[in-house]
Design a protein around this motif. Structure first.
Motif, PDB file in Angstrom:
ATOM      1  N   ALA A 222     -18.031 -16.988  52.512  1.00 38.63           N
ATOM      2  CA  ALA A 222     -17.221 -17.142  51.296  1.00 38.63           C
ATOM      3  C   ALA A 222     -17.938 -17.958  50.232  1.00 38.63           C
ATOM      4  N   THR A 223     -19.141 -17.538  49.843  1.00 37.15           N
ATOM      5  CA  THR A 223     -19.842 -18.237  48.756  1.00 37.15           C
ATOM      6  C   THR A 223     -19.574 -17.486  47.458  1.00 37.15           C
ATOM      7  N   LYS A 224     -19.723 -18.191  46.336  1.00 40.86           N
ATOM      8  CA  LYS A 224     -19.509 -17.536  45.038  1.00 40.86           C
ATOM      9  C   LYS A 224     -20.727 -16.702  44.646  1.00 40.86           C
ATOM     10  N   SER A 225     -21.920 -17.163  45.065  1.00 41.03           N
ATOM     11  CA  SER A 225     -23.121 -16.414  44.679  1.00 41.03           C
ATOM     12  C   SER A 225     -23.887 -15.948  45.918  1.00 41.03           C
ATOM     13  N   LYS A 226     -24.855 -15.079  45.674  1.00 34.76           N
ATOM     14  CA  LYS A 226     -25.604 -14.468  46.779  1.00 34.76           C
ATOM     15  C   LYS A 226     -26.525 -15.468  47.477  1.00 34.76           C
ATOM     16  N   ILE A 227     -27.171 -15.005  48.525  1.00 36.30           N
ATOM     17  CA  ILE A 227     -27.950 -15.921  49.373  1.00 36.30           C
ATOM     18  C   ILE A 227     -29.265 -16.391  48.736  1.00 36.30           C
ATOM     19  N   PHE A 228     -29.923 -15.517  47.936  1.00 37.74           N
ATOM     20  CA  PHE A 228     -31.228 -15.914  47.383  1.00 37.74           C
ATOM     21  C   PHE A 228     -31.295 -15.856  45.858  1.00 37.74           C
ATOM     22  N   CYS A 229     -30.158 -15.575  45.187  1.00 37.29           N
ATOM     23  CA  CYS A 229     -30.159 -15.519  43.719  1.00 37.29           C
ATOM     24  C   CYS A 229     -28.773 -15.956  43.251  1.00 37.29           C
ATOM     25  N   SER A 230     -28.555 -15.965  41.930  1.00 34.93           N
ATOM     26  CA  SER A 230     -27.258 -16.470  41.470  1.00 34.93           C
ATOM     27  C   SER A 230     -26.278 -15.347  41.125  1.00 34.93           C
TER      28      SER A 230
ATOM     29  N   GLY B  74     -42.972  -9.904  42.217  1.00 36.28           N
ATOM     30  CA  GLY B  74     -43.128 -11.114  41.406  1.00 36.28           C
ATOM     31  C   GLY B  74     -41.941 -12.056  41.473  1.00 36.28           C
ATOM     32  N   THR B  75     -40.867 -11.655  42.117  1.00 36.38           N
ATOM     33  CA  THR B  75     -39.708 -12.551  42.211  1.00 36.38           C
ATOM     34  C   THR B  75     -39.779 -13.336  43.512  1.00 36.38           C
ATOM     35  N   LEU B  76     -39.107 -14.494  43.526  1.00 33.69           N
ATOM     36  CA  LEU B  76     -39.075 -15.309  44.740  1.00 33.69           C
ATOM     37  C   LEU B  76     -37.635 -15.680  45.091  1.00 33.69           C
ATOM     38  N   PRO B  77     -37.282 -15.584  46.360  1.00 35.58           N
ATOM     39  CA  PRO B  77     -35.930 -15.969  46.777  1.00 35.58           C
ATOM     40  C   PRO B  77     -35.791 -17.493  46.896  1.00 35.58           C
ATOM     41  N   VAL B  78     -34.608 -18.015  46.572  1.00 37.39           N
ATOM     42  CA  VAL B  78     -34.324 -19.443  46.787  1.00 37.39           C
ATOM     43  C   VAL B  78     -33.048 -19.515  47.620  1.00 37.39           C
ATOM     44  N   LEU B  79     -33.119 -20.186  48.756  1.00 38.14           N
ATOM     45  CA  LEU B  79     -31.975 -20.214  49.672  1.00 38.14           C
ATOM     46  C   LEU B  79     -30.805 -21.027  49.102  1.00 38.14           C
TER      47      LEU B  79
ATOM     48  N   ASN C 198     -23.443  -1.657  41.117  1.00 34.95           N
ATOM     49  CA  ASN C 198     -24.715  -2.151  40.586  1.00 34.95           C
ATOM     50  C   ASN C 198     -24.590  -3.086  39.381  1.00 34.95           C
ATOM     51  N   SER C 199     -23.410  -3.670  39.170  1.00 31.97           N
ATOM     52  CA  SER C 199     -23.233  -4.604  38.054  1.00 31.97           C
ATOM     53  C   SER C 199     -23.610  -6.025  38.475  1.00 31.97           C
ATOM     54  N   GLN C 200     -23.717  -6.284  39.791  1.00 32.72           N
ATOM     55  CA  GLN C 200     -24.019  -7.638  40.248  1.00 32.72           C
ATOM     56  C   GLN C 200     -25.385  -7.646  40.933  1.00 32.72           C
ATOM     57  N   THR C 201     -26.404  -7.375  40.128  1.00 35.31           N
ATOM     58  CA  THR C 201     -27.758  -7.336  40.676  1.00 35.31           C
ATOM     59  C   THR C 201     -28.719  -8.021  39.713  1.00 35.31           C
ATOM     60  N   CYS C 202     -29.877  -8.412  40.213  1.00 33.66           N
ATOM     61  CA  CYS C 202     -30.912  -9.021  39.374  1.00 33.66           C
ATOM     62  C   CYS C 202     -32.270  -8.710  40.013  1.00 33.66           C
ATOM     63  N   PRO C 203     -33.367  -9.042  39.351  1.00 30.32           N
ATOM     64  CA  PRO C 203     -34.682  -8.724  39.933  1.00 30.32           C
ATOM     65  C   PRO C 203     -34.875  -9.306  41.338  1.00 30.32           C
TER      66      PRO C 203
ATOM     67  N   VAL D   8     -26.200  -6.053  48.253  1.00 30.30           N
ATOM     68  CA  VAL D   8     -27.521  -6.542  48.682  1.00 30.30           C
ATOM     69  C   VAL D   8     -27.610  -8.042  48.414  1.00 30.30           C
ATOM     70  N   GLY D   9     -27.945  -8.804  49.432  1.00 27.23           N
ATOM     71  CA  GLY D   9     -28.110 -10.246  49.237  1.00 27.23           C
ATOM     72  C   GLY D   9     -26.833 -11.056  49.363  1.00 27.23           C
ATOM     73  N   VAL D  10     -25.732 -10.404  49.726  1.00 30.44           N
ATOM     74  CA  VAL D  10     -24.516 -11.181  50.015  1.00 30.44           C
ATOM     75  C   VAL D  10     -24.800 -11.900  51.343  1.00 30.44           C
ATOM     76  N   PRO D  11     -24.501 -13.202  51.419  1.00 30.29           N
ATOM     77  CA  PRO D  11     -24.858 -13.923  52.647  1.00 30.29           C
ATOM     78  C   PRO D  11     -24.004 -13.535  53.854  1.00 30.29           C
ATOM     79  N   LEU D  12     -24.663 -13.399  54.985  1.00 29.42           N
ATOM     80  CA  LEU D  12     -23.978 -13.057  56.234  1.00 29.42           C
ATOM     81  C   LEU D  12     -24.334 -14.072  57.303  1.00 29.42           C
ATOM     82  N   ILE D  13     -23.427 -14.226  58.264  1.00 28.53           N
ATOM     83  CA  ILE D  13     -23.870 -14.796  59.529  1.00 28.53           C
ATOM     84  C   ILE D  13     -23.633 -13.708  60.563  1.00 28.53           C
ATOM     85  N   GLU D  14     -24.520 -13.644  61.537  1.00 29.83           N
ATOM     86  CA  GLU D  14     -24.291 -12.727  62.639  1.00 29.83           C
ATOM     87  C   GLU D  14     -24.011 -13.571  63.876  1.00 29.83           C
TER      88      GLU D  14
END
Ligand SMILES: [Zn+2]
Length: 480
Positions: free
Chosen positions: A16-24, A46-51, A34-39, A146-152
């Motif tokens: 239940a986070t407001k933003s994705k796992i590696f981007c905002s 050239g992009t880098l993920p930030v946890l 496809n309205s909630q996507t970014c590079p 894509v990039g929505v945080p999950l736990i397994e």
């Protein structure tokens, strides 16, 4: 010869986070495709993920709620696979050093308690959603997920029947919901489960080939799918065709009511796991774990016990209430503003639940104000409206959110409690039903019920039942 079913579960839960796992990018469900996507989440070069550190905190919270060991250092790994739902052609997950390991929860099936061990919980990113068009030669893709945080959450193979497996998922879901880790909406895909099933002879030590079943979106489908797969494997083994049970992934086809082979199950080496070079090792200290532990609210087991001690509800009532978090919270709030615990439980589990089911609002916030329900109960208690009218008022309250008093005033629903007014109705009914009067005097006491019904009909349910019964009895005596 007796067979034994062995089931292990893998459960993916969207955090239940407001933003994705590696981007905002936001994680809101139901946004235009496809309205909630970014590079970053599209995996462009050239992009880098930030946890997102909220992901780490929620994963720790899940671990604590499920009695796991929290690993103060863990790392992210790259799981390579080529499929259009992953634009990077890999998924960032955790492989050999997950954030939590070794937990357990207790389930109860037919009054028997059993502990199910949890092997591990790891963090990973979700994939996109493919929409396969039936009438078109191509498929559509939505990268919002894509990039929505999950736990397994991976269990040990401790379950011995589909019923136990369903109970395990239900218990887990309830804990995660109460702890605020996920909204766990199976119908929206925020809780998805895969079951690993195999069969062996009772007494046999080693495990036979297991089959993974995917794509079960409700408890109903989950149990159906597992029972079907259990039966399929048993039949193959019974007829000496056990070699046909191979390690594979099967998809549950709810329309056809059967499992269908998707692919032979990959082993870990097929994914060529290696440490994710773009994300540093995850480190935190005990203090963080302790501060998160303090934030865990009352979990379902403790809540059940308190509901029993405080409100004297039956086990069944408690199970239904606690199984639906918004309902349980609504119940406690109405009691807090003055409702009698047992009476209001009857309304919530009866009329309210029925309306929620009809409107398909189960599990959502309750559209009635606590104080309005308390007010309604008072009006019944003081005799201003009958129980029957109250049900009507309640339904209107549910649909329009109006206060009970204004509904009653608008529709002239106040109970008739004036003796003279009631007498007029009663005499009229007696006059029109001489046969029933005769029956009553002839000893058929059930004629009384019929006459009461006629009076209620004549007053459109507004007669005060107590008073009506008194006057009616008196009038019948006089007629003798
Ligand atoms: Zn993004």
């Amino acid at each position: 010869m007796a067979w034994e079913t062995i089931i292990g579960m893998e459960i993916h839960v969207e955090l239940a986070t407001k933003s994705k796992i590696f981007c905002s990018c936001p994680t809101t469900f139901g946004a235009p495709p496809n309205s909630q996507t970014c590079p970053v989440c599209l995996g462009l070069p050239g992009t880098l993920p930030v946890l997102n550190d909220e992901v780490v905190k929620l994963a720790i919270k899940a671990g604590l709620a499920l009695n796991c060991d929290i690993n103060l250092s863990s790392k992210m790994d790259r799981k390579n696979y080529f499929y259009p739902d992953s634009p990077k052609a890999y998924q960032i997950s955790q492989y050999d050093l997950p954030i939590c390991s070794g937990g357990r929860i207790e389930i109860e099936v037919e009054g028997k308690k059993k502990e199910i061990r949890i092997n591990r919980i790891h963090i990973e990113e979700d994939a996109g959603k493919l929409i396969h068009m039936v009438e078109e030669p191509h498929s559509l893709i939505d990268y919002n997920r894509v990039g929505v945080p999950l736990i397994e959450i991976v269990s040990e193979a401790d379950m011995r029947s589909p019923q136990e497996a369903v109970e395990y998922v239900k218990t887990l879901k309830s804990i995660l919901e109460y702890a605020g880790i996920s909204d766990c909406r199976m119908e929206q895909g925020s809780l998805r489960c895969d079951a690993n099933i195999s069969i062996r002879r009772v007494g046999q030590e080693e495990l036979n080939s297991k089959v993974e079943i995917k794509n079960m979106n409700s408890f109903k489908e989950l149990i159906k799918a597992m029972e079907k797969e259990e039966k399929r494997q048993r039949e193959l083994y019974s007829f000496g065709e056990g070699h046909k049970v191979i390690q594979e992934t099967r998809r549950w086809d709810s329309g056809k009511g059967r499992t269908v082979s998707m692919r032979t199950k990959e082993d870990a080496h097929d994914y060529r796991y290696f440490p994710e070079p773009d994300i540093p090792t995850i480190h935190f200290n005990r203090n963080l774990v302790e501060s998160i532990e303090k934030m865990i609210p009352e979990l379902p087991e403790a809540k059940k016990k308190r509901f029993k001690d405080f409100y004297q509800l039956t086990d069944k009532e408690i199970e239904i209430l606690i199984g639906d978090k918004p309902l349980a919270e609504f119940y406690e709030r109405t009691v807090k503003v003055g409702a009698e615990p047992k009476i209001v439980a009857n309304w919530i589990l009866g009329d309210l639940l029925k309306l929620l089911k009809v409107e398909e609002l189960q599990g959502s916030e309750i559209p009635i104000k606590e104080k309005d329900l308390v007010e309604l109960l008072k009006l019944i208690e003081t005799g201003e409206i009958s129980g029957k009218i109250a049900k009507e008022v309640f339904e209107t309250m549910f649909k329009t959110r109006e206060e009970p008093k204004s509904i009653i005033a608008k529709r002239g629903l106040t109970q008739i409690s004036g003796e003279e007014q009631l007498e007029r109705y009663i005499l009229e009914v007696l006059e029109n039903n001489p046969q029933s009067v005769e029956d009553y005097h002839g000893g058929k006491k059930q004629a009384m019920g019929y006459l009461m019904g006629q009076i209620m009909k004549a007053t459109q349910g507004q007669a005060n039942p107590q008073l009506t019964k008194e006057i009616l009895t008196m009038k019948l005596q006089n007629l003798k």
